[in-house]
Write a protein that holds these residues in place. Structure first.
Motif, PDB file in Angstrom:
ATOM      1  N   PHE A  43      -5.899  11.406   4.376  1.00 22.51           N
ATOM      2  CA  PHE A  43      -5.157  10.238   3.882  1.00 22.51           C
ATOM      3  C   PHE A  43      -5.655   8.939   4.505  1.00 22.51           C
ATOM      4  O   PHE A  43      -5.783   8.835   5.728  1.00 22.51           O
ATOM      5  CB  PHE A  43      -3.666  10.369   4.187  1.00 22.51           C
ATOM      6  N   GLY A  44      -5.886   7.937   3.661  1.00 21.15           N
ATOM      7  CA  GLY A  44      -6.226   6.605   4.145  1.00 21.15           C
ATOM      8  C   GLY A  44      -5.050   5.995   4.888  1.00 21.15           C
ATOM      9  O   GLY A  44      -3.902   6.429   4.731  1.00 21.15           O
ATOM     10  N   ARG A  45      -5.309   4.998   5.682  1.00 20.66           N
ATOM     11  CA  ARG A  45      -4.262   4.358   6.504  1.00 20.66           C
ATOM     12  C   ARG A  45      -3.121   3.771   5.673  1.00 20.66           C
ATOM     13  O   ARG A  45      -1.982   3.744   6.114  1.00 20.66           O
ATOM     14  CB  ARG A  45      -4.859   3.270   7.401  1.00 20.66           C
ATOM     15  N   ALA A  46      -3.402   3.292   4.485  1.00 18.38           N
ATOM     16  CA  ALA A  46      -2.363   2.685   3.638  1.00 18.38           C
ATOM     17  C   ALA A  46      -1.876   3.650   2.550  1.00 18.38           C
ATOM     18  O   ALA A  46      -1.219   3.225   1.607  1.00 18.38           O
ATOM     19  CB  ALA A  46      -2.895   1.407   3.006  1.00 18.38           C
ATOM     20  N   PHE A  47      -2.171   4.931   2.695  1.00 13.81           N
ATOM     21  CA  PHE A  47      -1.801   5.920   1.682  1.00 13.81           C
ATOM     22  C   PHE A  47      -0.308   5.879   1.382  1.00 13.81           C
ATOM     23  O   PHE A  47       0.522   5.692   2.272  1.00 13.81           O
ATOM     24  CB  PHE A  47      -2.166   7.337   2.163  1.00 13.81           C
ATOM     25  N   HIS A  48       0.012   6.079   0.111  1.00  9.39           N
ATOM     26  CA  HIS A  48       1.392   6.313  -0.287  1.00  9.39           C
ATOM     27  C   HIS A  48       1.411   7.259  -1.478  1.00  9.39           C
ATOM     28  O   HIS A  48       0.443   7.379  -2.217  1.00  9.39           O
ATOM     29  CB  HIS A  48       2.150   5.014  -0.567  1.00  9.39           C
ATOM     30  N   MET A  49       2.531   7.961  -1.591  1.00  9.86           N
ATOM     31  CA  MET A  49       2.693   8.977  -2.616  1.00  9.86           C
ATOM     32  C   MET A  49       4.022   8.778  -3.333  1.00  9.86           C
ATOM     33  O   MET A  49       5.034   8.462  -2.706  1.00  9.86           O
ATOM     34  CB  MET A  49       2.684  10.371  -1.969  1.00  9.86           C
ATOM     35  N   ILE A  50       3.980   8.976  -4.645  1.00  6.85           N
ATOM     36  CA  ILE A  50       5.192   8.985  -5.451  1.00  6.85           C
ATOM     37  C   ILE A  50       5.262  10.351  -6.118  1.00  6.85           C
ATOM     38  O   ILE A  50       4.554  10.622  -7.085  1.00  6.85           O
ATOM     39  CB  ILE A  50       5.192   7.868  -6.507  1.00  6.85           C
TER      40      ILE A  50
END
Length: 142
Positions: A43-50
């Motif tokens: 995961f990248g540092r700014a990763f987010h998941m919906i």
């Protein structure tokens, strides 16, 4: 002289490999042999998941959710990936869509996923997950 895999080939391999990680991590019989660091490096540092529920998880919340689900199945959790397609693509960024079918203790579901990846030499398969958005195609059976 071997040719470097394309960005699409790298992200396709990453999608398959990462879901094999989940199968191993979530299986009580194999969880001890799985390197959780692989998840953190993906995961990248700014990763987010919906996820299909619509809640937004940042990188830390996603990692904690995955960590907390360690060994929760007894060999009865599987994931099948299909219909991988590339969307927008530059030299180091790609949007990918795919279908993920899960079997969790005999309950089946399918979801459409859309993911944004960027190239990263330190990440598994040379790409980092930056964004993941999933929606139900078939909700889990009750």
């Amino acid at each position: 002289m071997s040719q470097e895999p394309s960005l699409f080939q790298k992200v396709s391999a990453e999608v398959f490999d990462f879901h094999r990680f989940f199968e191993g991590w979530y299986n009580a019989a194999t969880a001890d042999s799985i390197d959780f660091g692989r998840c953190e490096r993906a995961f990248g540092r700014a990763f987010h998941m919906i996820p299909p529920t619509g809640r937004v998880f940042d990188r830390a919340e996603t990692i904690e959710l995955i960590r907390a689900n360690r060994a929760t199945f007894q060999g009865n959790f599987t994931i099948e990936i299909s219909d991988i397609r590339a969307g927008y693509e530059t030299a180091d960024t790609i949007v990918l869509t795919y279908i993920e079918a899960q079997s969790r203790a005999g309950k089946y579901s399918r979801r459409q996923a859309s993911a944004l990846f960027t190239a990263s030499s330190s990440a598994p398969n040379g790409v980092e997950w930056q964004h993941l958005h999933e929606t139900w195609l078939q909700m889990p059976e009750t």
